[in-house]
Design an enzyme around this catalytic site. Structure first.
Site, short mmCIF file in Angstrom:
data_model
loop_
_atom_site.label_atom_id
_atom_site.label_comp_id
_atom_site.label_asym_id
_atom_site.label_seq_id
_atom_site.Cartn_x
_atom_site.Cartn_y
_atom_site.Cartn_z
N HIS A 113 -3.45 5.31 1.57
CA HIS A 113 -4.72 6.05 1.57
C HIS A 113 -4.91 6.87 2.84
O HIS A 113 -4.50 6.48 3.93
CB HIS A 113 -5.91 5.13 1.29
CG HIS A 113 -6.18 4.05 2.30
ND1 HIS A 113 -7.01 4.24 3.37
CD2 HIS A 113 -5.75 2.76 2.38
CE1 HIS A 113 -7.09 3.11 4.07
NE2 HIS A 113 -6.32 2.20 3.49
N ASP A 125 -4.98 1.95 9.94
CA ASP A 125 -5.19 1.64 8.52
C ASP A 125 -5.83 2.87 7.88
O ASP A 125 -7.01 3.10 8.06
CB ASP A 125 -6.10 0.41 8.43
CG ASP A 125 -6.55 0.11 7.00
OD1 ASP A 125 -5.96 0.65 6.06
OD2 ASP A 125 -7.51 -0.67 6.84
N GLU A 130 -10.17 4.84 -0.46
CA GLU A 130 -9.73 3.46 -0.66
C GLU A 130 -10.75 2.49 -0.07
O GLU A 130 -11.06 1.46 -0.65
CB GLU A 130 -8.36 3.25 0.00
CG GLU A 130 -7.69 1.94 -0.36
CD GLU A 130 -8.04 0.77 0.54
OE1 GLU A 130 -7.72 -0.37 0.20
OE2 GLU A 130 -8.68 0.97 1.61
N GLU A 131 -11.28 2.85 1.10
CA GLU A 131 -12.13 1.91 1.86
C GLU A 131 -13.48 1.66 1.20
O GLU A 131 -14.21 0.77 1.61
CB GLU A 131 -12.34 2.42 3.29
CG GLU A 131 -11.06 2.54 4.12
CD GLU A 131 -10.45 1.18 4.48
OE1 GLU A 131 -10.99 0.14 4.08
OE2 GLU A 131 -9.40 1.20 5.15
N HIS A 184 -10.13 -1.94 11.36
CA HIS A 184 -11.50 -1.51 11.06
C HIS A 184 -12.37 -1.49 12.31
O HIS A 184 -13.59 -1.66 12.23
CB HIS A 184 -12.15 -2.38 9.98
CG HIS A 184 -11.57 -2.13 8.62
ND1 HIS A 184 -12.25 -2.36 7.46
CD2 HIS A 184 -10.37 -1.63 8.24
CE1 HIS A 184 -11.50 -2.04 6.42
NE2 HIS A 184 -10.34 -1.60 6.87
#
Lengths: 340, 346
Positions: free
Chosen positions: A62, A172, A200-201, A312
């Site tokens: 992603h 990420d 995606e998140e 994150h």
């Protein structure tokens, strides 16, 4: 360095434009077919060298990153925000951010320790009680610079440290994007389709649409960044995976159970070709494998992740050797024809 | 002076309490062209003297910053940490730091147990120091060879301008006040002032004003003015405990000598420098509390620069207030020098 450029690009879920533009520029030079679907996913295919009908291996990673979005401007000029994707509010205190397309700098502070009551000292400041301060003295001054709906990214430098480590934002899943860009530079016996997904998140929305593009593939491998919990004297079974011990291959996570045959083929490849790999040891995290497994017909999937500490947060950290191993495992698997 | 450049450079230099050597050379060099003499004492106070006649005044702003100390090196190579000064553990998760190791500073990130491994109850609790560690990205063996227990750890954060003439970064507390002293020293050069001014960039304020104590003892000034930061109005601040960000404050209360307060207020009014009166019923929480009790008592007062988010790495203030503070300092020193013969303490 391509990974550095990728990580520093700003692309919160729903606003992946700068990342997509960068990726398009690269894949148009390397892939045989490139298109962008209506959701904004980039789909790039490189044809194989075997005679048709050829095997086809799909990959997904992603483009989006977790961040914030401005939900309102207060009379005192401070911005209220909500997280886009899961962010533990405790990592936001005392950090810099960039607001909106103009990248207006802002800070997220907190009431000084000197003024806190004992109760406040022990209380987590949630996103509702934190504000972005851009220096505006009131609402009108803030409105001249930012608007509700502006996406907000962490303002975090690329810093290489320790023994082959890097700290930056958005590892990420820019590591996964990077690995797919590297695959597209090669040519394999089988066809390779790489899907750079959006959103995606916030619920894997991009992959839910992009799954159609991988229909008919023999399998799909998802590249991710996943949480490593290997420091602070954590019991081994709770470490998830360890930085520096290679790419983490998943048996199961929250969104899917991988194909055991594909998992075994990847682990065999790793062992025989000397690629450093580890088995992800803890069931955590969701990723694009979930939708792709069921929305592209029955699809064998497996997730190969780069272990990331402090994922994150503005300060995610990973090891270059693990990032290389993610690419190398897929590379070797494709060199062998992508068979499992 | 170029305040932004000065603040960007000086806040990047390490100077936790007791370890101000990393920053005091920079300060000494900044004062050198403005002062008649610059000395550094054995507790690392930087003392810049301007002039040598008239009343002797000590101006004090502290150069040290809050930080951490390495308390242990774990089996897995992460560093356990303790506080050096009033660090709020809530600002630490994800914080970038520089470990001041003997072979050179090492970058690190403050880590904690990730949230998906915590219970719902844990998630609603702030991290305690014991939960946190510094990750320097080395193997346990390498970490042990590079780092010693007791090494200091300094926060790493950028300094940058915000909208509205604001500036944010780490260690504005209290290097913004050191900047105000430099503004004052510059102003004094253009004025004929019959006073001996000692600009003291003091040390160890964050653990109780050790530097200002020995500096005041050595200088034994006729009076003293401390410059520090105070709380600006911001998220969560209550009434009367925080002040508007766009003006300096002049402190009033038992710690402040009333004659000096009166002089300062008159001076600010005369020169139309905006200020707020900050009433402090007992302690000021600054070097003022220390200096006033040195030797047989030194008449002292306090000017403060309001900032938001004190003791975080995003301390936010207005650059104009630093300039105002420097200007008021110079004008006040001149007023007091002129009226010195008539000065009545009580």
């Amino acid at each position: 360095m391509v990974l550095k450029e990728l990580c520093l690009l700003r692309g919160v879920s729903g606003a992946e434009g700068p990342v997509r533009d960068f990726i398009l520029e690269k894949v148009r030079k390397t892939a045989d077919e490139v298109r962008v679907d209506r959701m904004g996913n980039v789909i790039a295919t490189k044809r194989g060298t075997d005679a048709e009908p050829r095997r086809r291996v799909a990959f997904a990673a992603h483009m989006d990153e977790v961040g914030l979005i401005v939900i309102g401007i207060n009379d005192n000029g401070l911005l209220s925000y909500a997280p886009v994707g899961h962010i533990d509010s405790r990592v936001m205190v005392s950090k810099w951010v960039l607001v909106g397309e103009k990248a207006v700098p802002g800070v997220i502070g907190a009431k000084a320790i000197h003024l806190q009551t004992e109760e406040e000292y022990g209380r987590v400041l949630d996103h509702d009680s934190l504000y972005i301060d851009i220096g505006a003295k009131d609402k009108a001054a803030a409105e001249a610079l930012v608007s509700p709906g502006d996406y907000v990214t962490f303002d975090s430098e690329w810093v290489e440290y320790g023994d082959g480590m890097v700290k930056t934002k958005a590892l990420d899943d820019r590591v996964g994007c990077m690995s797919m860009l590297s695959l597209l530079e090669e040519r394999y016996p089988c066809d390779v389709t790489c899907v750079f997904t959006v959103q995606e998140e916030v619920g894997m929305w991009g992959a839910k649409a992009a799954a159609q593009a991988v229909r008919g593939a023999d399998c799909a491998i998802i590249f991710e960044g996943t949480a490593a919990n290997d420091l602070g004297c954590v019991e081994p079974h709770k470490q998830v995976c360890c930085v520096g011990k290679g790419a983490a291959v998943s048996v199961k996570d929250v969104s899917s159970i991988g194909s055991r045959a594909l998992f075994d083929a990847l682990m065999r490849t790793a062992k025989e070709d000397g690629v450093r790999c580890q088995i992800k040891r803890y069931v955590s995290g969701s990723n694009d494998a979930g939708p792709i497994q069921v929305l592209a017909g029955p699809m064998p999937t497996c997730v190969i992740s780069v272990p990331c500490r402090y994922i994150h947060s503005p300060s995610s950290a990973a090891c270059f050797a693990d990032i290389e191993a993610q690419f190398m495992l897929a590379h070797r698997f494709l060199m062998r024809g992508g068979k499992f | 002076m170029d305040l932004q450049r000065f603040l960007t450079e000086i806040t990047a230099l390490p100077g936790t309490p007791g370890y101000e050597r990393g920053v005091n050379g920079y300060i000494a060099r900044a004062f050198a062209p403005l002062a008649d003499e610059v000395t550094v004492d054995r507790l690392f106070n930087v003392i810049a003297r301007v002039g040598n006649t008239g009343p002797r005044v000590m101006i004090d702003a502290h150069q040290d910053e809050i930080g951490l100390l390495v308390s242990d090196i774990e089996e897995d190579g992460c560093l356990r940490i303790d506080r050096n000064g009033g660090v709020d553990p809530r600002v630490l998760p994800g914080m970038e730091v520089m470990v001041q190791a003997k072979g050179g500073a090492l970058f690190g990130v403050v880590g904690a147990k990730p949230p998906h491994l915590l219970t719902a109850k844990d998630r609603n609790k702030t991290y305690e120091m014991a939960d946190l560690y510094v990750d320097i990205g080395f193997s346990p063996e390498k970490a042990r060879s590079l780092v010693r227990v007791g090494d200091t750890v300094v926060f790493r954060a950028k300094a940058r301008e915000l909208a509205g003439g604001c500036f944010a970064g780490k260690t504005m507390d209290d290097r913004a006040s050191v900047a105000a002293m430099l503004v004052a020293a510059e102003e004094l050069r253009g004025m004929k002032v019959d006073s001996t001014v000692y600009f003291v960039s003091s040390t160890q304020e964050e653990i109780g004003g050790k530097g200002s104590k020995v500096a005041a003892d050595a200088i034994n000034p006729d009076y003293a003015i401390a410059i520090d930061v105070t709380h600006a109005e911001g998220p969560g601040t209550g009434k009367w405990e925080a002040f508007p960000m766009d003006k300096l404050t002049i402190a009033f209360g038992p710690a402040v000598h009333p004659a000096l307060f009166q002089k300062a207020e008159e001076c600010a009014k005369k020169h139309r420098i905006p200020y707020e009166k900050e009433v402090l019923p007992r302690y000021t929480g600054t070097d003022t509390d220390i200096i006033r009790n040195v030797r047989d008592g030194i008449p002292s007062m306090l000017l403060s620069i309001p900032l938001r988010y004190m003791h975080t790495t995003v301390e936010t203030l207005k650059l104009d207030v630093i300039r105002d503070t420097g200007r008021l300092l110079a004008l006040l020193i001149a007023d007091i020098a002129r009226d010195w013969e008539d000065m009545r303490w009580y």
